[in-house]
Design a protein around this motif. Structure first.
Motif, PDB file in Angstrom:
ATOM      1  N   ILE A   1      80.926  52.996 -29.290  1.00  0.00           N
ATOM      2  CA  ILE A   1      80.594  54.116 -30.290  1.00  0.00           C
ATOM      3  C   ILE A   1      79.564  55.193 -29.427  1.00  0.00           C
ATOM      4  O   ILE A   1      79.997  56.405 -29.635  1.00  0.00           O
ATOM      5  CB  ILE A   1      79.941  53.865 -31.456  1.00  0.00           C
ATOM      6  CG1 ILE A   1      81.088  53.187 -32.546  1.00  0.00           C
ATOM      7  CG2 ILE A   1      79.247  55.048 -32.398  1.00  0.00           C
ATOM      8  CD1 ILE A   1      80.488  52.491 -33.550  1.00  0.00           C
ATOM      9  N   ALA A   2      78.400  54.497 -28.958  1.00  0.00           N
ATOM     10  CA  ALA A   2      77.275  55.214 -28.221  1.00  0.00           C
ATOM     11  C   ALA A   2      78.413  56.176 -27.147  1.00  0.00           C
ATOM     12  O   ALA A   2      77.883  57.406 -26.924  1.00  0.00           O
ATOM     13  CB  ALA A   2      76.346  54.595 -27.705  1.00  0.00           C
TER      14      ALA A   2
ATOM     15  N   CYS B   1      78.709  60.416 -26.290  1.00  0.00           N
ATOM     16  CA  CYS B   1      78.276  61.034 -24.971  1.00  0.00           C
ATOM     17  C   CYS B   1      79.378  61.745 -24.334  1.00  0.00           C
ATOM     18  O   CYS B   1      79.299  62.989 -23.990  1.00  0.00           O
ATOM     19  CB  CYS B   1      77.904  59.841 -23.900  1.00  0.00           C
ATOM     20  SG  CYS B   1      76.195  59.132 -23.971  1.00  0.00           S
ATOM     21  N   VAL B   2      80.585  61.380 -24.336  1.00  0.00           N
ATOM     22  CA  VAL B   2      81.798  61.965 -24.006  1.00  0.00           C
ATOM     23  C   VAL B   2      81.998  63.132 -24.842  1.00  0.00           C
ATOM     24  O   VAL B   2      82.350  64.278 -24.440  1.00  0.00           O
ATOM     25  CB  VAL B   2      83.125  61.022 -23.887  1.00  0.00           C
ATOM     26  CG1 VAL B   2      84.449  61.581 -23.661  1.00  0.00           C
ATOM     27  CG2 VAL B   2      82.791  59.853 -22.967  1.00  0.00           C
ATOM     28  N   THR B   3      81.978  63.029 -26.105  1.00  0.00           N
ATOM     29  CA  THR B   3      81.863  64.249 -27.049  1.00  0.00           C
ATOM     30  C   THR B   3      81.105  65.344 -26.594  1.00  0.00           C
ATOM     31  O   THR B   3      81.382  66.311 -26.550  1.00  0.00           O
ATOM     32  CB  THR B   3      81.767  63.568 -28.486  1.00  0.00           C
ATOM     33  OG1 THR B   3      83.009  62.774 -28.701  1.00  0.00           O
ATOM     34  CG2 THR B   3      82.201  65.067 -29.352  1.00  0.00           C
ATOM     35  N   ALA B   4      79.699  64.764 -26.463  1.00  0.00           N
ATOM     36  CA  ALA B   4      78.645  65.870 -26.274  1.00  0.00           C
ATOM     37  C   ALA B   4      79.022  66.697 -24.962  1.00  0.00           C
ATOM     38  O   ALA B   4      78.957  67.867 -24.699  1.00  0.00           O
ATOM     39  CB  ALA B   4      77.465  65.159 -26.083  1.00  0.00           C
TER      40      ALA B   4
ATOM     41  N   PHE C   1      92.276  64.916 -30.640  1.00  0.00           N
ATOM     42  CA  PHE C   1      91.179  64.755 -29.686  1.00  0.00           C
ATOM     43  C   PHE C   1      90.930  63.383 -29.617  1.00  0.00           C
ATOM     44  O   PHE C   1      90.631  63.047 -28.466  1.00  0.00           O
ATOM     45  CB  PHE C   1      90.151  65.608 -30.357  1.00  0.00           C
ATOM     46  CG  PHE C   1      90.000  66.819 -30.143  1.00  0.00           C
ATOM     47  CD1 PHE C   1      89.451  67.336 -28.652  1.00  0.00           C
ATOM     48  CD2 PHE C   1      90.183  67.946 -30.769  1.00  0.00           C
ATOM     49  CE1 PHE C   1      89.795  68.581 -28.414  1.00  0.00           C
ATOM     50  CE2 PHE C   1      90.355  69.195 -30.610  1.00  0.00           C
ATOM     51  CZ  PHE C   1      90.015  69.749 -29.277  1.00  0.00           C
ATOM     52  N   VAL C   2      91.042  62.516 -30.585  1.00  0.00           N
ATOM     53  CA  VAL C   2      90.824  61.035 -30.257  1.00  0.00           C
ATOM     54  C   VAL C   2      92.096  60.547 -29.113  1.00  0.00           C
ATOM     55  O   VAL C   2      91.627  59.724 -28.107  1.00  0.00           O
ATOM     56  CB  VAL C   2      91.176  60.214 -31.492  1.00  0.00           C
ATOM     57  CG1 VAL C   2      91.134  58.532 -31.395  1.00  0.00           C
ATOM     58  CG2 VAL C   2      89.969  60.569 -32.556  1.00  0.00           C
ATOM     59  N   SER C   3      93.246  61.247 -29.441  1.00  0.00           N
ATOM     60  CA  SER C   3      94.337  60.517 -28.412  1.00  0.00           C
ATOM     61  C   SER C   3      93.895  61.272 -26.936  1.00  0.00           C
ATOM     62  O   SER C   3      94.238  60.553 -25.973  1.00  0.00           O
ATOM     63  CB  SER C   3      95.684  61.143 -29.003  1.00  0.00           C
ATOM     64  OG  SER C   3      96.564  61.083 -27.955  1.00  0.00           O
ATOM     65  N   LEU C   4      93.592  62.619 -26.953  1.00  0.00           N
ATOM     66  CA  LEU C   4      93.383  63.182 -25.650  1.00  0.00           C
ATOM     67  C   LEU C   4      92.251  62.570 -24.774  1.00  0.00           C
ATOM     68  O   LEU C   4      92.418  62.540 -23.645  1.00  0.00           O
ATOM     69  CB  LEU C   4      92.945  64.710 -26.157  1.00  0.00           C
ATOM     70  CG  LEU C   4      92.532  65.719 -24.968  1.00  0.00           C
ATOM     71  CD1 LEU C   4      93.982  65.923 -24.024  1.00  0.00           C
ATOM     72  CD2 LEU C   4      91.979  67.052 -25.507  1.00  0.00           C
ATOM     73  N   THR C   5      91.260  61.977 -25.557  1.00  0.00           N
ATOM     74  CA  THR C   5      90.223  61.277 -24.893  1.00  0.00           C
ATOM     75  C   THR C   5      90.287  59.861 -24.872  1.00  0.00           C
ATOM     76  O   THR C   5      89.493  59.193 -24.430  1.00  0.00           O
ATOM     77  CB  THR C   5      88.781  61.708 -25.666  1.00  0.00           C
ATOM     78  OG1 THR C   5      88.966  61.187 -26.868  1.00  0.00           O
ATOM     79  CG2 THR C   5      88.649  63.210 -25.662  1.00  0.00           C
ATOM     80  N   GLN C   6      91.370  59.350 -25.360  1.00  0.00           N
ATOM     81  CA  GLN C   6      91.740  57.999 -25.264  1.00  0.00           C
ATOM     82  C   GLN C   6      90.566  57.141 -25.752  1.00  0.00           C
ATOM     83  O   GLN C   6      90.302  56.030 -25.259  1.00  0.00           O
ATOM     84  CB  GLN C   6      91.822  57.287 -23.763  1.00  0.00           C
ATOM     85  CG  GLN C   6      92.913  58.057 -22.902  1.00  0.00           C
ATOM     86  CD  GLN C   6      93.121  57.677 -21.428  1.00  0.00           C
ATOM     87  OE1 GLN C   6      92.154  56.933 -20.863  1.00  0.00           O
ATOM     88  NE2 GLN C   6      94.033  58.083 -20.694  1.00  0.00           N
ATOM     89  N   GLY C   7      90.656  57.683 -26.946  1.00  0.00           N
ATOM     90  CA  GLY C   7      89.573  57.069 -28.085  1.00  0.00           C
ATOM     91  C   GLY C   7      88.156  57.442 -27.827  1.00  0.00           C
ATOM     92  O   GLY C   7      87.137  56.739 -28.622  1.00  0.00           O
TER      93      GLY C   7
END
Length: 146
Positions: free
Chosen positions: A59-60, A64-67, A91-97
């Motif tokens: 989760i953390a 970070c990846v989102t930020a 976006f969940v798919s694009l970032t592989q979760g």
């Protein structure tokens, strides 16, 4: 001669993570995780407090990846997606979760404003998570964008 400006090398990443945990512990918040990444979202360090559940690091890290991916805090990204929930699965798919539009993740910048990484906490409220990591970032001579 003045000291060179701090960077988000491993030593600073560890200092940041330790200080964020200490700040949380001072408020009796112990089951938290802190992740610090480089500017590409790659983990530099992860510290898990006692009693943290299975998904704390994930989760953390996703915060970070989102930020870093959006160039703003994960809380600000959450606000953008609040009225567009149909976009979340993409976006969940694009970032592989690794997409977590929930407060607690912030971009880390140096004195020139250049992005040097991100830091996030998971386990407290999103507001506390962000407050603890932001204070820890500033304590090592780095900052978060306005």
């Amino acid at each position: 001669m003045s000291n060179p400006p701090p960077k988000l090398d491993l030593e600073h990443a560890l200092q940041l993570a330790r200080h964020a945990l200490e700040l949380a512990h001072q408020e009796r918040v112990t089951a938290v995780t802190v992740v610090v990444t480089d500017a590409g979202g790659n983990i530099r360090c992860a510290l898990r407090g006692d009693g943290v559940g299975h998904f704390g690091v994930d989760i953390a890290h996703a915060k970070c990846v989102t930020a870093v991916g959006f160039g703003r805090s994960s809380a600000k990204t959450a606000a953008v997606f609040a009225d567009k929930p149909q976009l979340l699965p993409s976006f969940v798919s694009l970032t592989q979760g690794k997409f977590m539009p929930l407060g607690g993740g912030v971009v880390v910048v140096d004195a020139s404003g250049a992005v040097v990484g991100a830091a996030a906490m998971a386990g407290s409220t999103p507001e506390n998570d962000e407050r603890f990591v932001t204070a820890a970032i500033k304590s090592i001579g780095l900052d978060v964008p306005a």
